[in-house]
Design a protein around this motif. Sequence first.
Motif, PDB file in Angstrom:
ATOM      1  N   TYR A  17      -2.718 -17.450  25.588  1.00 22.16           N
ATOM      2  CA  TYR A  17      -2.084 -16.140  25.433  1.00 22.16           C
ATOM      3  C   TYR A  17      -0.571 -16.287  25.264  1.00 22.16           C
ATOM      4  O   TYR A  17       0.023 -15.725  24.340  1.00 22.16           O
ATOM      5  CB  TYR A  17      -2.392 -15.254  26.645  1.00 22.16           C
ATOM      6  N   LYS A  27      -0.415 -13.739  31.393  1.00 22.41           N
ATOM      7  CA  LYS A  27      -1.452 -12.937  30.735  1.00 22.41           C
ATOM      8  C   LYS A  27      -1.969 -11.818  31.613  1.00 22.41           C
ATOM      9  O   LYS A  27      -2.198 -10.700  31.138  1.00 22.41           O
ATOM     10  CB  LYS A  27      -2.607 -13.844  30.315  1.00 22.41           C
ATOM     11  N   LEU A  37      -3.676  -6.083  33.170  1.00 26.46           N
ATOM     12  CA  LEU A  37      -5.074  -6.481  33.104  1.00 26.46           C
ATOM     13  C   LEU A  37      -5.672  -6.682  34.496  1.00 26.46           C
ATOM     14  O   LEU A  37      -6.767  -6.191  34.795  1.00 26.46           O
ATOM     15  CB  LEU A  37      -5.218  -7.786  32.304  1.00 26.46           C
ATOM     16  N   ASP A 109      -8.894 -11.591  33.660  1.00 28.56           N
ATOM     17  CA  ASP A 109      -8.710 -11.266  32.244  1.00 28.56           C
ATOM     18  C   ASP A 109      -9.951 -10.604  31.646  1.00 28.56           C
ATOM     19  O   ASP A 109     -10.154 -10.625  30.438  1.00 28.56           O
ATOM     20  CB  ASP A 109      -8.323 -12.501  31.433  1.00 28.56           C
ATOM     21  N   VAL A 192      -9.969 -11.655  27.754  1.00 29.32           N
ATOM     22  CA  VAL A 192      -8.747 -11.558  26.957  1.00 29.32           C
ATOM     23  C   VAL A 192      -8.051 -12.911  26.998  1.00 29.32           C
ATOM     24  O   VAL A 192      -7.371 -13.246  27.964  1.00 29.32           O
ATOM     25  CB  VAL A 192      -7.808 -10.454  27.493  1.00 29.32           C
ATOM     26  N   ALA A 197      -6.958 -10.452  21.096  1.00 31.67           N
ATOM     27  CA  ALA A 197      -8.095  -9.955  21.859  1.00 31.67           C
ATOM     28  C   ALA A 197      -7.723  -8.698  22.635  1.00 31.67           C
ATOM     29  O   ALA A 197      -8.519  -7.755  22.743  1.00 31.67           O
ATOM     30  CB  ALA A 197      -8.610 -11.037  22.806  1.00 31.67           C
ATOM     31  N   LEU A 198      -6.505  -8.676  23.148  1.00 31.92           N
ATOM     32  CA  LEU A 198      -6.031  -7.492  23.863  1.00 31.92           C
ATOM     33  C   LEU A 198      -5.867  -6.318  22.901  1.00 31.92           C
ATOM     34  O   LEU A 198      -6.244  -5.184  23.213  1.00 31.92           O
ATOM     35  CB  LEU A 198      -4.717  -7.794  24.574  1.00 31.92           C
TER      36      LEU A 198
END
Length: 206
Positions: A17, A27, A37, A109, A192, A197-198
């Motif tokens: 990330y 992250k 997250l 995550d 994630v 992806a996020l």
Amino acid sequence: MAHVAAVILAAGLGTRYRAQDDKAVTKVLADLDGRPLVRHVIDEALCSRCAPVVVVTGYAHEAVEAALADADVSLVHNPDYETGLASSLKRGVGRLPVNSQGAVVLLADMPKVSSAIINRLIEVFIDHPDADAVVPVYNGTRGNPVLLARSLFPQIMQLKGDQGARPIIEAAAKNERIIYVTMDNEAIATDVDTPDALDALRTAKG
């Protein structure tokens, strides 16, 4: 009544990330709908039947702990986080009270995991008190979180390196002491790893 705790692993480096977002502190603090997250995971754990909720920090732990200052959780810092996942899992399990019959291990995550998913694992565990673990399955593939019974705690405390409980679960499966629960919910397979992806999660919610 089953006493099942939650252990949330939020200690990792998040290397993939941060490689794509050099402004990210870590992250697990990346924003999703106005919350980090890790806070999504914590809030769902707190809404579930789990108690207590233990959060293991490591990389950038001061920033993570500051962001969680108002959360009703037990924070434990893993100074050995760079050695891999096993050290964090051991820190979390080692913090659990003696009356914990098991622990739902959540990854910081995976913000789509709901309290309903967590509670489903606990319900199955209650129905199968001799099980060593309860594992969710989506589209034929094992996912997360998993519920680990106290019977596995001694083996968990012997883990080393960058591995979770998978080898222990696989060994227990040979003795038919693992309960697999099919779930029609991609949340148990959605993590994630990257900013892309996020962004995909944000788009899906939009």
